[in-house]
Design a protein around this motif. Structure first.
Motif, mmCIF file in Angstrom:
data_model
loop_
_atom_site.group_PDB
_atom_site.id
_atom_site.type_symbol
_atom_site.label_atom_id
_atom_site.label_comp_id
_atom_site.label_asym_id
_atom_site.label_seq_id
_atom_site.Cartn_x
_atom_site.Cartn_y
_atom_site.Cartn_z
ATOM 1 N N CYS A 1 27.458 7.793 -42.865
ATOM 2 C CA CYS A 1 26.422 6.791 -42.625
ATOM 3 C C CYS A 1 25.931 6.855 -41.182
ATOM 4 C CB CYS A 1 26.962 5.405 -42.949
ATOM 5 S SG CYS A 1 25.743 4.098 -42.727
ATOM 6 N N MET A 2 26.862 7.003 -40.240
ATOM 7 C CA MET A 2 26.463 7.112 -38.835
ATOM 8 C C MET A 2 25.625 8.366 -38.588
ATOM 9 S SD MET A 2 30.014 5.974 -36.963
ATOM 10 C CE MET A 2 30.861 4.467 -37.413
ATOM 11 N N LEU A 3 25.940 9.445 -39.319
ATOM 12 C CA LEU A 3 25.192 10.688 -39.173
ATOM 13 C C LEU A 3 23.855 10.651 -39.909
ATOM 14 C CD1 LEU A 3 27.960 13.431 -39.626
ATOM 15 C CD2 LEU A 3 26.896 12.692 -37.492
ATOM 16 N N GLY A 4 23.730 9.730 -40.873
ATOM 17 C CA GLY A 4 22.515 9.674 -41.671
ATOM 18 C C GLY A 4 22.556 10.585 -42.884
ATOM 19 N N ASP A 5 23.760 10.956 -43.333
ATOM 20 C CA ASP A 5 23.932 11.804 -44.513
ATOM 21 C C ASP A 5 24.195 10.909 -45.723
ATOM 22 O OD1 ASP A 5 24.685 13.524 -46.510
ATOM 23 O OD2 ASP A 5 26.053 14.709 -45.289
ATOM 24 N N ALA A 6 23.235 10.803 -46.621
ATOM 25 C CA ALA A 6 23.326 9.875 -47.754
ATOM 26 C C ALA A 6 23.842 10.530 -49.035
ATOM 27 C CB ALA A 6 21.954 9.252 -48.020
ATOM 28 N N THR A 7 24.410 11.731 -48.948
ATOM 29 C CA THR A 7 24.835 12.466 -50.136
ATOM 30 C C THR A 7 25.766 11.655 -51.024
ATOM 31 O OG1 THR A 7 24.671 14.554 -48.898
ATOM 32 C CG2 THR A 7 25.917 14.591 -50.956
ATOM 33 N N LEU A 8 26.717 10.949 -50.424
ATOM 34 C CA LEU A 8 27.739 10.236 -51.186
ATOM 35 C C LEU A 8 27.367 8.789 -51.484
ATOM 36 C CD1 LEU A 8 30.928 11.583 -49.358
ATOM 37 C CD2 LEU A 8 29.920 12.391 -51.505
ATOM 38 N N PHE A 9 26.124 8.429 -51.252
ATOM 39 C CA PHE A 9 25.679 7.058 -51.480
ATOM 40 C C PHE A 9 24.664 7.023 -52.620
ATOM 41 C CE2 PHE A 9 27.173 7.442 -47.191
ATOM 42 C CZ PHE A 9 27.897 6.282 -46.965
ATOM 43 N N GLN A 10 24.534 5.869 -53.252
ATOM 44 C CA GLN A 10 23.707 5.763 -54.445
ATOM 45 C C GLN A 10 22.292 5.296 -54.117
ATOM 46 O OE1 GLN A 10 25.721 4.280 -58.089
ATOM 47 N NE2 GLN A 10 27.325 3.592 -56.690
ATOM 48 N N ARG A 11 21.341 5.836 -54.863
ATOM 49 C CA ARG A 11 19.946 5.459 -54.722
ATOM 50 C C ARG A 11 19.592 4.346 -55.689
ATOM 51 N NH1 ARG A 11 17.018 11.152 -54.885
ATOM 52 N NH2 ARG A 11 16.967 10.569 -57.094
ATOM 53 N N ALA A 12 18.507 3.659 -55.399
ATOM 54 C CA ALA A 12 18.083 2.536 -56.253
ATOM 55 C C ALA A 12 17.830 2.982 -57.680
ATOM 56 C CB ALA A 12 16.830 1.889 -55.664
ATOM 57 N N ASP A 13 17.168 4.127 -57.862
ATOM 58 C CA ASP A 13 16.838 4.560 -59.220
ATOM 59 C C ASP A 13 18.088 4.862 -60.031
ATOM 60 O OD1 ASP A 13 17.376 6.778 -57.599
ATOM 61 O OD2 ASP A 13 16.031 8.100 -58.700
#
Length: 519
Positions: free
Chosen positions: A442-454
């Motif tokens: 999250c601090m790096l701005g890497d959203a790979t392991l996070f979920q999107r709204a869709d």
């Protein structure tokens, strides 16, 4: 010349530090902050991955001195290190590593629903060394939308002068499709999708992340990872503990909502996704989104719910504190899921999760189809041990593969054997409570392991009919300490299949070895 282990260790030290930022934790006095976020920050500090100018502001209701909050966290961390050495670098707190975090801490008293809290917080952040801010909502779900709205109205989510503002939201992200859509609508009214990090701590486990490495870094798996060769997939998340004093929470949630459309679907997505063009965040998330979009909506016939009764492992769920005496809330859920695309058409994914089960076990088992003809004439195909590849996620970390060989001797006897790999045999233990990678990314701005709204909304859409059935789904009893309700066994039996045994890998292998067949 250094050996491979030395080279691996040296290369890990080149991992770049997170950029300077201020981490604002709403819910600074809560259990999540104490038991997971602070240990994770400590481990990141011990690995040298935090910037020296990082600051941590803990927002919570009630006046409190920063020194008091810091001392409380220090004592909790010392006890945690002594009790759970495997999650830390040693059983004794590394004072240098913790002090780097401790001196960054600041307690900030304020009510979550008070405009004045955010006005004062904005003034405080304007004095921070860095304009980068991560807002972490370590609070109950009822506060997600109000806090996001207050942050937006106060201008605290506005990104300017090259600095980032990010919002981390814990699960549960909604309780059904309608509530998930409303929560997304509220948050995205004040922040761009790229700023929102919907966290699922399951994805912080190294063994979960290794699913993609196993699939896409080994030529032996990808050719058979499809409907032509795979009979079915089982995904299990079993716990031996009960609700552990969280009865009032569970009464409003239940096992199905708590685990299936988030944790288990995330594991399914990683198992079933197509190869991405690269491992950048959007490529991976696009492929997982395709899986969720291809899932057939569940019907009541696809789901079995259960609730533990008194048994060898303890009292009944209805006897737990905070639980209604006539509760029909499920503590066990099993589901049959189909992914209706070219790769997986016709292949069932069986999911199960539950409390007070026989063993603690989180794993993914991929069972291949039976051999297509009877080379061993006197041995029916269904008597041969199925080829099963299992990724063990928790508490054991590794993989196993079950297959058949000829036993030594003059007769052609078929014996089941198991090839296994344990992470501990090849890699040094890594201090990890499950949040280190997620916080760092999250601090790096890497959203790979996070979920999107869709993806969130699509997952809820798959299960929405089950959550709002025409009639109540039956909740089957099962003894505390058993493998779950008999109805869950019947779900697979109707398809001619059976659950993998809930026991240790060694016991399972011993059982298979006793089932050699003679021809």
């Amino acid at each position: 010349m250094p050996n491979e282990a030395t080279q691996s260790s040296d290369s890990s030290k080149t991992k770049r530090r997170a950029p300077p930022c201020t981490l604002v934790i709403f819910g600074a006095g809560g259990d999540l902050t104490k038991r997971l976020l602070m240990p994770a920050l400590y481990n990141l500090s011990a690995d040298g991955l935090l910037d020296d100018d990082m600051q941590v502001i803990g927002v919570n209701h009630g006046a409190r001195e920063t020194d008091e909050w810091r001392d409380d966290l220090t004592q909790s961390l010392r006890k945690f290190a002594a009790d759970k050495a495997s999650t830390f670098h040693t059983s004794k707190l590394n004072d240098d590593a913790w002090n780097r975090v401790a001196r960054s801490l600041e307690y900030f008293a304020g009510e979550f629903d008070d405009d004045a809290t955010y006005t004062r917080l904005k003034e405080r952040l304007e004095k921070a060394k860095s304009g980068n801010v991560v807002f972490y909502l370590a609070v109950g779900a009822r506060f997600f939308a109000p806090i996001a709205e207050h942050l937006g109205r106060a201008g605290l989510l506005e990104q300017k002068d090259g600095a980032f503002r990010r919002l981390v939201v814990e699960k549960p992200f909604g309780t059904d499709l309608a509530s998930a859509k409303e929560l997304n609508r509220c948050i995205l009214a004040h922040a761009d999708e790229s700023q929102v990090y919907r966290i699922d701590h399951f994805l912080g486990k190294d063994t979960v992340q290794s699913i993609l490495a196993v699939r896409f870094a080994n030529a032996m798996f990808e050719p058979v990872w499809r409907r032509e060769y795979i009979d079915h997939v089982q995904i299990t998340a079993a716990e031996t503990i009960g609700v552990e004093g969280r009865g009032s929470f569970y009464e409003h949630t239940g096992a199905f909502r708590d685990m299936v459309p988030n944790h288990l679907f995330q594991l399914l997505g990683m198992v079933a996704m197509e190869p991405p063009n690269s491992f950048d965040a959007e490529s991976v998330r696009d492929k997982k989104a395709e899986v969720f979009d291809a899932m057939k909506p569940l019907s009541p016939d696809d789901v079995v719910l259960g609730q533990y009764d008194a048994g060898p492992a303890g009292p009944a769920y209805r006897e737990e504190p905070g639980v209604a005496k006539d509760s029909r809330v499920e503590t066990y859920a099993a589901a049959r899921v189909y992914v209706d695309n070219w790769r997986w058409a016709g292949v069932p994914f069986y999911l199960r999760t539950g409390k007070r089960l026989a063993e603690r076990c989180t794993e993914i088992s991929v069972q291949l189809k039976a051999v297509p003809f009877r080379l061993f004439r006197d041995t029916p195909n269904d008597a041969l041990t199925p080829n099963v590849y299992t990724l063990r996620i928790d508490p054991a970390h590794g993989t196993t593969f079950d297959f058949n060989v000829k036993k030594p001797g003059p007769l052609v006897e078929i014996g089941a054997v198991r090839s296994s790999f344990d992470y501990g045999d090849f890699f040094a233990a890594s201090a990890n409570v499950g949040y280190e990678t997620l916080l760092y990314d999250c601090m790096l701005g890497d959203a790979t392991l996070f979920q999107r709204a869709d993806s969130i909304e699509t997952a809820w859409a798959v299960v929405d009919r089950v959550l709002h059935p025409d009639g109540d789904l039956p909740v089957h009893g099962y003894a505390a300490g058993s493998a779950g309700p008999e109805a869950a066994d019947a779900l697979l039996a109707a398809d001619g299949r059976a659950w993998r045994a809930l026991n240790s890998p060694t016991d399972d292998a011993d059982q298979h070895n006793e089932e050699g067949q003679k021809t």
